[in-house]
Design an enzyme around this catalytic site. Structure first.
Site, PDB file in Angstrom:
ATOM      1  N   MET A   1      -5.897  -8.194  20.854  1.00  0.00           N
ATOM      2  CA  MET A   1      -6.206  -7.327  19.718  1.00  0.00           C
ATOM      3  C   MET A   1      -7.550  -6.631  19.901  1.00  0.00           C
ATOM      4  O   MET A   1      -7.682  -5.430  19.684  1.00  0.00           O
ATOM      5  CB  MET A   1      -6.225  -8.146  18.427  1.00  0.00           C
ATOM      6  CG  MET A   1      -6.299  -7.283  17.188  1.00  0.00           C
ATOM      7  SD  MET A   1      -6.423  -8.232  15.672  1.00  0.00           S
ATOM      8  CE  MET A   1      -4.800  -8.935  15.546  1.00  0.00           C
TER       9      MET A   1
ATOM     10  N   TYR B   1      -2.784 -14.311  26.999  1.00  0.00           N
ATOM     11  CA  TYR B   1      -1.637 -14.824  26.257  1.00  0.00           C
ATOM     12  C   TYR B   1      -0.393 -14.942  27.121  1.00  0.00           C
ATOM     13  O   TYR B   1      -0.154 -14.107  27.995  1.00  0.00           O
ATOM     14  CB  TYR B   1      -1.298 -13.897  25.080  1.00  0.00           C
ATOM     15  CG  TYR B   1      -2.279 -13.984  23.930  1.00  0.00           C
ATOM     16  CD1 TYR B   1      -2.429 -15.181  23.222  1.00  0.00           C
ATOM     17  CD2 TYR B   1      -3.019 -12.876  23.549  1.00  0.00           C
ATOM     18  CE1 TYR B   1      -3.313 -15.261  22.157  1.00  0.00           C
ATOM     19  CE2 TYR B   1      -3.900 -12.946  22.486  1.00  0.00           C
ATOM     20  CZ  TYR B   1      -4.056 -14.131  21.791  1.00  0.00           C
ATOM     21  OH  TYR B   1      -4.923 -14.211  20.754  1.00  0.00           O
TER      22      TYR B   1
ATOM     23  N   ARG C   1      12.167  20.912  11.263  1.00  0.00           N
ATOM     24  CA  ARG C   1      11.330  19.847  10.706  1.00  0.00           C
ATOM     25  C   ARG C   1      11.093  20.214   9.256  1.00  0.00           C
ATOM     26  O   ARG C   1      11.735  19.705   8.363  1.00  0.00           O
ATOM     27  CB  ARG C   1      10.017  19.763  11.500  1.00  0.00           C
ATOM     28  CG  ARG C   1       9.148  18.603  11.140  1.00  0.00           C
ATOM     29  CD  ARG C   1       7.984  18.413  12.123  1.00  0.00           C
ATOM     30  NE  ARG C   1       7.022  19.518  12.139  1.00  0.00           N
ATOM     31  CZ  ARG C   1       5.924  19.552  12.884  1.00  0.00           C
ATOM     32  NH1 ARG C   1       5.649  18.532  13.706  1.00  0.00           N
ATOM     33  NH2 ARG C   1       5.093  20.561  12.848  1.00  0.00           N
TER      34      ARG C   1
ATOM     35  N   LYS D   1      -6.188  18.408  12.037  1.00  0.00           N
ATOM     36  CA  LYS D   1      -5.404  17.324  11.435  1.00  0.00           C
ATOM     37  C   LYS D   1      -5.640  16.021  12.195  1.00  0.00           C
ATOM     38  O   LYS D   1      -6.115  16.047  13.336  1.00  0.00           O
ATOM     39  CB  LYS D   1      -3.926  17.691  11.469  1.00  0.00           C
ATOM     40  CG  LYS D   1      -3.410  17.900  12.888  1.00  0.00           C
ATOM     41  CD  LYS D   1      -2.037  18.533  12.898  1.00  0.00           C
ATOM     42  CE  LYS D   1      -1.576  18.767  14.324  1.00  0.00           C
ATOM     43  NZ  LYS D   1      -0.393  19.602  14.398  1.00  0.00           N
TER      44      LYS D   1
END
Ligand code: PLP
Length: 819
Positions: free
Chosen positions: A763, A714, A586, A489
């Protein structure tokens, strides 16, 4: 001298085996240990070797692939295949070794045996490069150095070989004696002995003593005294000895190591004279392996001038194939390091493991097998390619071009790499898997560059061998007959999709599990045929699930009802999986719903319950063992209640990775292996026994010197009161390097130094404080590897390795390595 010819009857005699022979005269050329890699079945004998699985289980598969000769221990197989030749022995591995010893004894050739902890393969490959001009050499393929690899290596010896170079590796006491009998090295070379892998031995001395047994019959032993501390000289093997050292008196006494650009200049005293050589490497391990090769050349009688001339031309050895994304949806397997038949066969096997494209292309340079007739060589290559179902060959070189007629499929030939590169814009490559394999002198690096999508400077490297090692580690922990569902997964925990599924399918896991239907559909489209469970099957995807024969997890009556509705009148016994909530809270059915569920399932012939399962919430944690036990009991009660009503027995499973490690009584019919495959298990201290699968690397874009008081990034968060030096690297939070790593929390490895992040993560970029360290643009920065681990990163930002792995975004290129 002639090559010995082995009929199966002859082999039976050599092995002193009880045999049942239908055709005693069949000639055996190939020893097969893996039913999936068979070249010429008529002339092969299959050894039913057992490791994690009983090798006899694969007889059926080998038979289906036309093998008719078998070496087994279990008599009951003999009658099942009336047209097969069977040799019955006490121990299949011992038989394989015995046969190779017999084969070895037919030849007088000079042999070099290499052992040590590190560098065996590199030294072997380099000696091959250094000596190929003077000998017709047979050598271990890749790093075939085990109890199985050594016999297979030695089996390759033929009459016209004049030198054998074989490596031997051991992991436990009493293993070397046998390898020594098989190799019988006249010359012994010890490589770096290292501290690692002391497991299997009670001490370093015991390990060393065991390794030295390889050379007990050798005439000449080449070593560094530093490798054998603790062993007295009179106990060292070898009638003659040749020593090298940079620290003490030795036959080759190295006096200086001077790096020059990318090279390294070595000086030494040899036979009272000052000599020197140049190695085209600068890293520590290569220099050490280079010294071993230097010593070997001198010990073999080459002059210092000859040795220098040859060492200078050594080239880098990479044992690994690389699998990466190519242009036009192609997959590229890059193997441009060597071109001999045995490594071609290995690369073709890997090509064959790929299911993502039906079309398979090979770009191959001509091979250099000294002393071999071209016609003979290219006939064998043509057969090999046909066997491996290659659809297209692009042959490069004038020799291979001459034999175009031998290849009965789509072909194209070019005289040299330049001609190919010029023609490239007009060639078609799309939706196919392409193996690029060429002798070094053909410079196929240029070809793989043309075919590969631009690799950004941030790459996640995935070591497929390590992943297989981890799979085998867990196989060794489960009881015979217990199945494995591999959890792939979330893009296989960040590592990839069909690339990983192909590997797991090839290594015969029983089931795959994904989270969402689209993950399963992607695997089906890439040719994955294993059963696949979908854990969160959305109703909107039911139709696609059914079309791709994916198996939904059913966790409520509602979802069961709507799935039954989605099935057509023609669907019958459609496989589903029932999830029980045993305490996670769950998804899943609890005790109160079981009767209603059982009634509904019993009434519907449209579905068949393939498995019933539940999930442990704290299988790794001793403080919750009481709860885990309770979960297991609750699950068993509910599951048996269901089974009683169903009237057939689905697979029961509850154990995840740590469950396998800590709860052997909970293995039931199947286990679900997740994070352990990827190298982590919270139940194992320091993940002991597991191998590192993933390495994340990026590169330095720019280096700047800052004045006292200047700030970085920043909001001016990175403050350098005393000034210093920073390096900007090409990874940011959009790649999954989260902002939590900012301002000194995270660290990366650059040129061997662990350096902190300075300022906030951007980023696409991150700045590192590299004050006082030698760094330049283009240098590699390691985000995590086996030394600077994912465990450490997880700890730094107070999370778990699962999250670090799955955070790595899709824009980070994945490259797969396979040996
Ligand atoms: C993810 C998952 C697993 C695997 O867990 P690991 O701890 O990674 O081994 C097993 N079962 C279910 C239901 C899961 O969702």
């Amino acid at each position: 001298m002639q090559n010995p010819i082995y009929t199966i009857a002859k082999i039976a005699e050599i092995l002193n085996a009880d045999s049942k022979l239908v055709d005693a005269e069949v000639i055996i050329q190939y020893l097969v240990i893996d039913s999936r890699s068979i070249l010429v079945p008529e002339n092969s004998v299959f050894f039913a070797l057992s490791s994690h699985r009983d090798g006899h289980e694969f007889i059926k598969d080998a038979y289906a692939r036309d093998i008719r000769n078998f070496v087994v221990t279990k008599a009951e197989y003999v009658n099942q295949y009336p047209d097969g030749n069977f040799l019955l022995v006490d121990n299949v591995l011992a038989a394989l070794q015995q046969l190779s010893i017999y084969h070895r004894e037919q030849f007088q050739l000079q042999t070099i045996g290499i052992t040590g902890s590190n560098g065996k393969t590199i030294v072997k490959e380099w000696l091959y490069q250094l000596l190929a001009a003077d000998f017709n050499i047979v050598k271990s393929p890749k790093s075939y150095n085990s109890q199985i690899g050594v016999p297979l290596s030695v089996w390759q010896i033929e009459a016209d070989h004049t030198l054998g170079i074989f490596e031997a590796g051991i992991s436990a006491a009493n293993e070397m004696q046998r390898l020594a009998e098989i190799i019988q090295p006249g010359i012994g070379i010890l490589t770096n002995i290292g501290e690692a892998h002391a497991e299997g031995f009670s001490s370093k001395k015991e390990k060393l003593t065991e390794k030295l047994k390889l050379f007990s019959g050798s005439d000449l032993f080449i070593y560094s005294p530093e490798y054998v501390t603790g062993i007295s000289t009179k106990d060292l093997p070898g009638k003659k000895k040749f020593t090298w050292s940079s620290k003490q008196l030795a036959d080759l006494q190295i006096t200086a190591v001077e790096p020059i650009e990318g090279n390294c200049y070595l000086r030494a005293i040899y036979q009272d004279t000052e000599i020197a050589c140049m190695l085209p490497f600068k890293d520590k391990a290569s220099i050490e392996n280079g010294m071993i090769c230097w010593a070997t050349l001198l010990a073999l009688g080459y002059t210092p001038e000859q040795a220098d001339a040859r060492l200078e031309k050594l080239s880098h050895v990479s044992m690994r194939l690389e699998l990466k994304n190519g242009i036009n949806q192609c997959s590229i397997i890059d193997d441009s390091y060597s071109a001999d038949i045995s490594s071609l066969a290995i690369a073709l096997d890997f090509l064959n493991q790929q299911n993502q494209h039906p079309k398979k292309t090979v770009i191959l340079s001509e091979l250099f097998e000294t002393g071999r007739d071209d016609l003979d060589l290219y006939t064998e290559i043509a057969e090999l390619l046909a066997q491996k179902k290659v659809n297209r060959l692009i042959g490069i070189g004038t020799h291979i071009s001459r034999y175009a007629d031998l290849f009965n499929f789509e072909t194209q030939f070019f005289d040299d790499t330049n001609a190919f590169v010029e023609a490239f814009p007009g060639l078609q490559f799309s939706h196919e898997t392409i193996l690029v394999k060429g002798a070094r002198r053909f410079g196929f690096g240029r070809i793989s560059k043309l075919l590969t999508q631009k690799i950004h400077d941030t790459v996640l490297e995935i070591d497929l061998n390590a992943m297989v090692g981890n799979l085998q580690f867990y196989r060794s922990k489960i009881k015979p007959g217990v199945k494995i569902m591999a959890m792939v997964k979330a893009f296989s925990y960040g590592s990839g999709s069909f690339e990983i599924a192909n590997l797991l399918q090839f290594h015969k896991v029983d089931y795959l599990a994904v989270a969402y239907a689209d993950e399963g559909i992607a695997l089906r489209k890439a040719g994955i045929t294993l059963p696949i469970m979908v854990m969160s099957p959305e109703e909107s995807a039911f139709e696609a699930i059914i079309r791709h024969r994916l198996e939904p997890e059913i966790y409520s009556l509602e979802i069961l009802n709507s799935f039954l509705n989605a099935l057509s009148d023609y669907d019958f016994d459609y496989p589903i999986h029932i999830k029980i909530d045993s305490g996670m809270h769950r998804l899943g059915f609890d005790q109160t719903e079981v009767d209603a569920l059982a009634a509904l399932l019993k009434d519907s012939a449209r579905v068949k319950v393939q498995s019933i399962f539940s999930h442990l919430v704290a299988s790794d944690a001793a403080e919750h063992d009481g709860f885990t036990r309770q979960q297991i009991d609750t699950f068993k009660i509910i599951a048996h209640q269901l089974v009683n009503v169903l009237g057939y027995k689905p697979l029961l499973h509850i154990a995840n990775t740590s469950g396998i490690s800590r709860w052997p009584e909970a293995q039931m019919d199947m286990v679900r292996l997740g994070i352990g495959l990827y190298g982590f298990d919270a139940a194992l201290a320091n993940n002991r026994g597991l191998q590192t699968v993933m390495v994340l690397k990026t590169t330095v874009t720019q280096v700047k010197n800052l004045q006292p008081g200047e700030t970085v990034g920043y909001s001016r968060r990175g403050i350098m009161p005393n000034g210093g030096k920073i390096a900007t690297v090409k990874i940011g939070y959009a790649d999954g390097y989260t902002r939590y790593f900012g301002n000194g929390v995270g660290k990366m490895l650059i040129n061997g130094h662990l350096v902190p992040v300075i300022g906030s993560i951007c980023m696409d970029m991150t700045m590192l404080d590299v004050t006082g360290i030698d760094v330049k643009p283009g240098d590699e920065a390691i985000v995590f590897n086996q030394e600077h681990t994912i465990m450490q990163l997880a700890k730094d930002i107070n999370t778990i390795p699962y999250e670090i792995l799955t955070n790595i975004s899709q824009r980070v290129k994945r490259v797969y390595f396979y040996e």
